[in-house]
Design a protein around this motif. Structure first.
Motif, PDB file in Angstrom:
ATOM      1  N   TYR A 272      -5.031   1.704  -5.233  1.00 48.54           N
ATOM      2  CA  TYR A 272      -4.871   0.351  -5.772  1.00 48.54           C
ATOM      3  C   TYR A 272      -3.588   0.226  -6.576  1.00 48.54           C
ATOM      4  O   TYR A 272      -2.807  -0.695  -6.388  1.00 48.54           O
ATOM      5  CB  TYR A 272      -6.086  -0.007  -6.629  1.00 48.54           C
ATOM      6  N   VAL A 273      -3.364   1.186  -7.481  1.00 50.30           N
ATOM      7  CA  VAL A 273      -2.118   1.174  -8.260  1.00 50.30           C
ATOM      8  C   VAL A 273      -0.937   1.436  -7.336  1.00 50.30           C
ATOM      9  O   VAL A 273       0.123   0.797  -7.443  1.00 50.30           O
ATOM     10  CB  VAL A 273      -2.172   2.234  -9.385  1.00 50.30           C
ATOM     11  N   GLY A 274      -1.106   2.379  -6.398  1.00 53.04           N
ATOM     12  CA  GLY A 274      -0.035   2.737  -5.477  1.00 53.04           C
ATOM     13  C   GLY A 274       0.417   1.594  -4.606  1.00 53.04           C
ATOM     14  O   GLY A 274       1.571   1.547  -4.173  1.00 53.04           O
ATOM     15  N   PHE A 275      -0.485   0.662  -4.357  1.00 52.83           N
ATOM     16  CA  PHE A 275      -0.133  -0.463  -3.495  1.00 52.83           C
ATOM     17  C   PHE A 275       1.030  -1.267  -4.074  1.00 52.83           C
ATOM     18  O   PHE A 275       1.891  -1.759  -3.351  1.00 52.83           O
ATOM     19  CB  PHE A 275      -1.357  -1.368  -3.310  1.00 52.83           C
TER      20      PHE A 275
ATOM     21  N   TYR B 150       3.497  -0.053  -5.964  1.00 48.79           N
ATOM     22  CA  TYR B 150       4.724   0.714  -5.741  1.00 48.79           C
ATOM     23  C   TYR B 150       5.160   0.620  -4.277  1.00 48.79           C
ATOM     24  O   TYR B 150       6.348   0.450  -3.975  1.00 48.79           O
ATOM     25  CB  TYR B 150       4.511   2.184  -6.129  1.00 48.79           C
ATOM     26  N   ALA B 151       4.208   0.738  -3.362  1.00 53.34           N
ATOM     27  CA  ALA B 151       4.525   0.653  -1.937  1.00 53.34           C
ATOM     28  C   ALA B 151       5.077  -0.723  -1.596  1.00 53.34           C
ATOM     29  O   ALA B 151       6.034  -0.847  -0.814  1.00 53.34           O
ATOM     30  CB  ALA B 151       3.272   0.955  -1.116  1.00 53.34           C
ATOM     31  N   ASP B 152       4.469  -1.735  -2.173  1.00 53.73           N
ATOM     32  CA  ASP B 152       4.902  -3.111  -1.918  1.00 53.73           C
ATOM     33  C   ASP B 152       6.357  -3.300  -2.338  1.00 53.73           C
ATOM     34  O   ASP B 152       7.171  -3.893  -1.624  1.00 53.73           O
ATOM     35  CB  ASP B 152       3.993  -4.063  -2.700  1.00 53.73           C
TER      36      ASP B 152
ATOM     37  N   TYR C 109       0.621   1.536   3.936  1.00 54.92           N
ATOM     38  CA  TYR C 109       0.460   0.192   3.366  1.00 54.92           C
ATOM     39  C   TYR C 109      -0.581  -0.597   4.160  1.00 54.92           C
ATOM     40  O   TYR C 109      -1.493  -1.206   3.599  1.00 54.92           O
ATOM     41  CB  TYR C 109       1.821  -0.520   3.405  1.00 54.92           C
ATOM     42  N   LYS C 110      -0.452  -0.545   5.498  1.00 54.26           N
ATOM     43  CA  LYS C 110      -1.358  -1.302   6.362  1.00 54.26           C
ATOM     44  C   LYS C 110      -2.784  -0.772   6.244  1.00 54.26           C
ATOM     45  O   LYS C 110      -3.746  -1.541   6.184  1.00 54.26           O
ATOM     46  CB  LYS C 110      -0.880  -1.226   7.809  1.00 54.26           C
ATOM     47  N   ASP C 111      -2.930   0.561   6.186  1.00 52.03           N
ATOM     48  CA  ASP C 111      -4.264   1.169   6.098  1.00 52.03           C
ATOM     49  C   ASP C 111      -4.970   0.784   4.799  1.00 52.03           C
ATOM     50  O   ASP C 111      -6.197   0.643   4.767  1.00 52.03           O
ATOM     51  CB  ASP C 111      -4.159   2.705   6.181  1.00 52.03           C
ATOM     52  N   ASN C 112      -4.190   0.626   3.723  1.00 52.34           N
ATOM     53  CA  ASN C 112      -4.791   0.347   2.420  1.00 52.34           C
ATOM     54  C   ASN C 112      -4.859  -1.141   2.083  1.00 52.34           C
ATOM     55  O   ASN C 112      -5.526  -1.530   1.120  1.00 52.34           O
ATOM     56  CB  ASN C 112      -4.016   1.071   1.318  1.00 52.34           C
ATOM     57  N   LEU C 113      -4.168  -1.949   2.859  1.00 49.60           N
ATOM     58  CA  LEU C 113      -4.106  -3.374   2.577  1.00 49.60           C
ATOM     59  C   LEU C 113      -5.488  -4.005   2.589  1.00 49.60           C
ATOM     60  O   LEU C 113      -5.840  -4.805   1.723  1.00 49.60           O
ATOM     61  CB  LEU C 113      -3.198  -4.078   3.589  1.00 49.60           C
ATOM     62  N   PHE C 114      -6.300  -3.617   3.559  1.00 53.03           N
ATOM     63  CA  PHE C 114      -7.568  -4.316   3.722  1.00 53.03           C
ATOM     64  C   PHE C 114      -8.651  -3.835   2.764  1.00 53.03           C
ATOM     65  O   PHE C 114      -9.636  -4.519   2.538  1.00 53.03           O
ATOM     66  CB  PHE C 114      -8.014  -4.230   5.188  1.00 53.03           C
ATOM     67  N   SER C 115      -8.442  -2.647   2.166  1.00 51.96           N
ATOM     68  CA  SER C 115      -9.341  -2.282   1.070  1.00 51.96           C
ATOM     69  C   SER C 115      -9.032  -3.157  -0.142  1.00 51.96           C
ATOM     70  O   SER C 115      -9.923  -3.551  -0.898  1.00 51.96           O
ATOM     71  CB  SER C 115      -9.179  -0.802   0.716  1.00 51.96           C
TER      72      SER C 115
ATOM     73  N   GLY D 225       4.159  -8.215   0.317  1.00 49.33           N
ATOM     74  CA  GLY D 225       2.829  -8.334   0.885  1.00 49.33           C
ATOM     75  C   GLY D 225       1.838  -8.902  -0.108  1.00 49.33           C
ATOM     76  O   GLY D 225       0.981  -9.728   0.236  1.00 49.33           O
ATOM     77  N   LEU D 226       1.928  -8.477  -1.377  1.00 48.11           N
ATOM     78  CA  LEU D 226       1.041  -8.992  -2.410  1.00 48.11           C
ATOM     79  C   LEU D 226       1.268 -10.479  -2.656  1.00 48.11           C
ATOM     80  O   LEU D 226       0.336 -11.220  -2.977  1.00 48.11           O
ATOM     81  CB  LEU D 226       1.239  -8.204  -3.708  1.00 48.11           C
ATOM     82  N   PHE D 227       2.518 -10.901  -2.514  1.00 45.01           N
ATOM     83  CA  PHE D 227       2.841 -12.326  -2.664  1.00 45.01           C
ATOM     84  C   PHE D 227       2.067 -13.148  -1.637  1.00 45.01           C
ATOM     85  O   PHE D 227       1.418 -14.134  -1.973  1.00 45.01           O
ATOM     86  CB  PHE D 227       4.354 -12.535  -2.492  1.00 45.01           C
ATOM     87  N   PHE D 228       2.099 -12.714  -0.367  1.00 44.29           N
ATOM     88  CA  PHE D 228       1.431 -13.479   0.685  1.00 44.29           C
ATOM     89  C   PHE D 228      -0.087 -13.327   0.614  1.00 44.29           C
ATOM     90  O   PHE D 228      -0.824 -14.259   0.965  1.00 44.29           O
ATOM     91  CB  PHE D 228       1.966 -13.065   2.055  1.00 44.29           C
ATOM     92  N   LEU D 229      -0.574 -12.176   0.134  1.00 47.24           N
ATOM     93  CA  LEU D 229      -2.010 -12.011  -0.049  1.00 47.24           C
ATOM     94  C   LEU D 229      -2.534 -12.987  -1.099  1.00 47.24           C
ATOM     95  O   LEU D 229      -3.553 -13.653  -0.897  1.00 47.24           O
ATOM     96  CB  LEU D 229      -2.325 -10.567  -0.469  1.00 47.24           C
TER      97      LEU D 229
END
Length: 802
Positions: A33-36, A38-40, A75-81, A181-185
């Motif tokens: 969750y935190v890593g998302f 940084y990845a973003d 990123y894609k694998d963790n996006l939906f969690s 990605g977080l912006f569009f989510l």
């Protein structure tokens, strides 16, 4: 996010090693969750790098493409969690527990949403724009904002509710880096209405590159206007000519942009390119106009340039120029729409030359036009006032926040006292000569029985002479000059500066303060004293080397601090986050007062601003009763009536008992000097009958009933205000009593003083006034049972609280 060219060159010359995906994962992605986050950021940085390799550098690997591909997979694998967690956070009711298909449906919808967004991004290849960073994402935001604006307006026109407005883009941009990605989510979730989301996706999917670029260049207001702004532009549009008078902080600039949009639609109908010319007396305001148009009309142009650089949009070219330039070079300009901001400055003869510019449509904008004479002059040249929206109504509508107005009386210092006293002695000698000048008094008034009892009478007569063109003798003019000179001692008093500095030191590290001073020297001096106590002190005036807007932006971006200025701060500076105003330069110009209050009245969250007014008064030792009492009372009456009209919470801080005694003496003199003033009579410059007529007939009828509940104690200003508001109350069937607000009673405070704050005398006065209007009270609605609370304010037992 980007690096300057020097920093980037240094990094590349040092051959600094960047982590590969595995190292990056081990360091930043252990917690998904935190890593998302940084990845973003890393993926967005890589997107910027691919578009502008001069200013951006990736955060991962030497094999940029491969390492970022791996990060993209993670990123894609963790996006939906994260999507699942976002669904759960929507409400206490978790749809995932009750509807097994909800997650799959939402996931599919979000994937489709991302797909149409990515298609739009890929449609728009890298283009040279004037936007800082020159990347597609800024352009995408503009296009999305305008598409959402169009859909919102269509929804409103079709009577559909719940549609998102273009402000959702700004809300999400404040949380996440635009384009990530977080912006569009977050954008996906913030658009609550699914019908609107489907319409948005459908519109985006059929927008190709050329259509997208055309949308970006359309001069459309990318916000849903307030009701009063729609009413203003509708009133102006009837003739495309006239003045819109709207209180500061209520969005008159947006009304100007709405006029530009109207002209653009005209260009679509005619096929001809149109021109807009925006003018005012200040370069600072013109620079702000340029930035506001780019930001609020979503135009792909650089905001960092000055007003000298025009804006080219679809079908419209927008120019900016000062009134001073147009006065001498008007033949060089022609335009379809001329917008004149701060149009109250156009009352002078020299400014009228600017109106010689050839134009088809004209829109004048002002916070307050001024007195009747100025209104007549400006209306003759620019057309009538087609729409008014005063500060009273803006407060009532919730457009500007409720705020407090605190008046601090402050004594003069010893040197100022001596000068004031010496000047008072000279004024007394001249004043005695003037009030015995029966010949001049008769020439001005045409009355043998008119006598000058105080300075207020003298000021009244000289004003009458000026308006009627009557001759004023030299000794009258000498008295005028001395009065102005003595008044200047009050206006430049050092203790007021010291009080302002004390307040700024106390509040400056927790609040954002705008401090209004008299001149450049006082601005620099106060700033120097504050810098040793406060972290953020900013000064703005005509002699600073830095651009004024850069200083204002530093203040806006600071968490707290003080912005100091004089006249330059009065108009056109938009500072939403400021919550404290300190006004050292006392003015009895309601326009300037409203303009200064307006610096802290921009709506920003739940802030409740406070406006401090510092008023210098002389020590009682050099107080000349027959000269100063009425002037002092007049100042206080102006403050009280202004507060009553604007519906403000006014607090005059008489902390010093001497100051309170000062007020009491001035009130006693005023009362005694008008003791022969009967209900229908006039004494000197004060006429009681018109003062009473400011009360509505219903309010006059209610006043005796209200005053009967008070004991014989003297009424305070706050109690008197409460009495007036109660008299003008609205009776809401089944909903109790709503006390009146925003009342235009300029002379009500004089009535209180004239009766010595005595409820019994006020009762007698209003019983007499009520008997005079008995015929008008046939449908008079009395108030329900009343009582006083512990603080002496009126309550209604058995009814909802007012």
């Amino acid at each position: 996010m980007g690096l300057c060219s020097v920093c980037l060159s240094e990094r590349r010359n040092k051959n600094s090693e960047l982590p590969d995906f595995e190292v990056f994962k081990d360091k930043f992605l252990k917690d998904p969750y935190v890593g998302f986050f940084y990845a973003d950021e890393a993926l967005l940085q890589y997107t910027y790098y691919k578009q502008d390799r001069y200013r951006f550098e990736p955060l991962l690997g030497l094999d940029f493409k491969e390492e970022h591909r791996k990060l993209g997979e993670w990123y894609k694998d963790n996006l939906f969690s994260l999507l699942s967690s976002r669904i759960e956070s929507e409400s206490a009711y978790n749809p995932l527990l009750n509807d097994p298909e909800y997650y799959d449906e939402t996931k599919e919808l979000f994937e489709n949403f991302l797909k149409v967004i990515n298609n739009l991004i890929s449609e728009i290849s890298y283009k040279e724009t004037d936007i800082h960073g020159t990347v597609d994402i800024a352009l995408i935001n503009i296009i999305l904002k305008k598409i959402i604006t169009n859909l919102s307006r269509q929804g409103q026109n079709n009577g559909q509710n719940g549609f998102s407005g273009p402000e959702v883009i700004d809300r999400v941009s404040n949380l996440f880096e635009a384009g990530s990605g977080l912006f569009f989510l977050e954008l996906f979730f913030i658009i609550k209405n699914r019908d609107f989301l489907f319409d948005l996706m459908e519109t985006i999917s059929r927008t190709d590159c050329s259509e997208a670029m055309k949308i970006a260049e359309q001069p459309k207001v990318t916000m849903i206007p307030w009701k009063h702004q729609v009413m203003a532009i509708s009133a102006w549009e009837k003739k495309h000519y006239g003045v819109v008078e709207m209180a500061t902080a209520t969005g008159k600039t947006v009304v100007g942009m709405m006029a530009i949009e109207k002209l653009w639609k005209e260009s679509l109908n005619t096929g001809n390119r149109k021109k807009v010319l925006i003018t005012c007396h200040s370069t600072v305001i013109l620079n702000q106009w340029r930035r506001e148009i780019i930001n609020k009309m979503g135009l792909p142009a650089g905001t960092g340039k000055s007003y000298k650089t025009g804006i080219s949009a679809d079908g419209v070219t927008i120019q900016f120029e000062t009134i001073q330039t147009l006065m001498t070079r008007h033949s060089e300009y022609s335009t379809d729409l001329m917008i004149i901001d701060e149009v109250h400055h156009m009352g002078g003869i020299k400014f009228k030359r600017a109106l010689a510019v050839r134009h088809k449509w004209l829109l004048g904008l002002t916070a307050q036009l001024g007195d009747i004479v100025k209104r007549q002059i400006i209306s003759k040249e620019l057309g009538r006032v087609v729409y008014e929206y005063p500060i009273l109504q803006a407060l009532k509508d919730g457009i500007i926040p409720e705020f407090s107005w605190v008046v601090h009386p402050v004594y003069l210092d010893i040197r100022e006292q001596e000068n004031f006293s010496e000047m008072s002695n000279r004024i007394i000698k001249l004043f005695n000569n003037v009030r015995n000048d029966r010949n001049t008094i008769f020439k001005i008034t045409n009355k043998n029985d008119f006598s000058i009892r105080g300075l207020a009478d003298f000021i009244y007569l000289t004003d009458q002479a000026r308006r009627t063109g009557k001759f004023i003798p030299d000794h009258w003019k000498a008295l005028q000059a001395l009065l102005l000179k003595r008044r200047q001692i009050i206006h430049t008093s050092q203790p007021r500066l010291e009080k302002a500095i004390e307040l700024a030191k106390k509040l400056g590290n927790k609040h954002k303060i705008v401090l209004f001073l008299m001149n450049i020297d006082s601005c620099d001096s106060v700033a120097q004293q504050l810098k040793s106590h406060l972290d953020n002190v900013f000064v703005i005036h005509s002699k600073i080397k830095e651009k004024p807007i850069d200083i204002v932006n530093k203040f806006i971006n600071a968490e707290h601090g003080v912005l100091i200025g004089a006249d330059m701060l009065n108009e056109g500076i938009d500072i939403k986050s400021a919550d404290i105003g300190i006004n050292v330069a006392f003015t009895k110009s309601k326009l300037q007062l409203i303009q200064r209050m307006g610096r802290i009245l921009r709506k920003d969250g739940n802030k409740k601003p406070t406006f401090y007014q510092l008023v210098a008064i002389p020590d009682r030792s050099c107080y000349v009763e027959e000269m100063d009492a009425e002037l002092f009372i007049d100042d206080l009456a102006w403050v009280q009536s202004s507060a009553l009209q604007m519906g403000l919470d006014l607090n005059i801080e008489w902390k010093d008992s001497e100051l309170a005694d000062y007020q009491a003496e001035a009130e006693r003199y005023f009362m005694l000097s008008h003791r022969n003033n009967k209900f229908s009579g006039k004494s000197g410059t004060f006429n009681l009958k018109p003062a009473l007529e400011e009360f509505s007939s219903t309010a006059t009828g209610r006043m005796p009933d209200i005053l009967k509940i008070y004991p014989n104690d003297k009424l305070t200003d706050r109690q008197w205000e409460d009495i007036i508001r109660t008299a003008h109350a609205t009776l809401n069937n089944g909903k109790g009593v709503e006390k009146g607000t925003f009342l235009s009673l300029n002379s009500a405070w004089y009535i209180l003083i004239l009766c010595g704050r005595d409820p019994a005398k006020l009762l007698s006065l209003f019983e007499k006034a009520k008997s005079e209007i008995s015929k008008e009270l046939q449908e008079y609605k009395p108030l329900p049972e009343m009582a006083l609370d512990k603080e002496g304010f009126i309550i209604f037992p058995g009814n909802m609280p007012s």
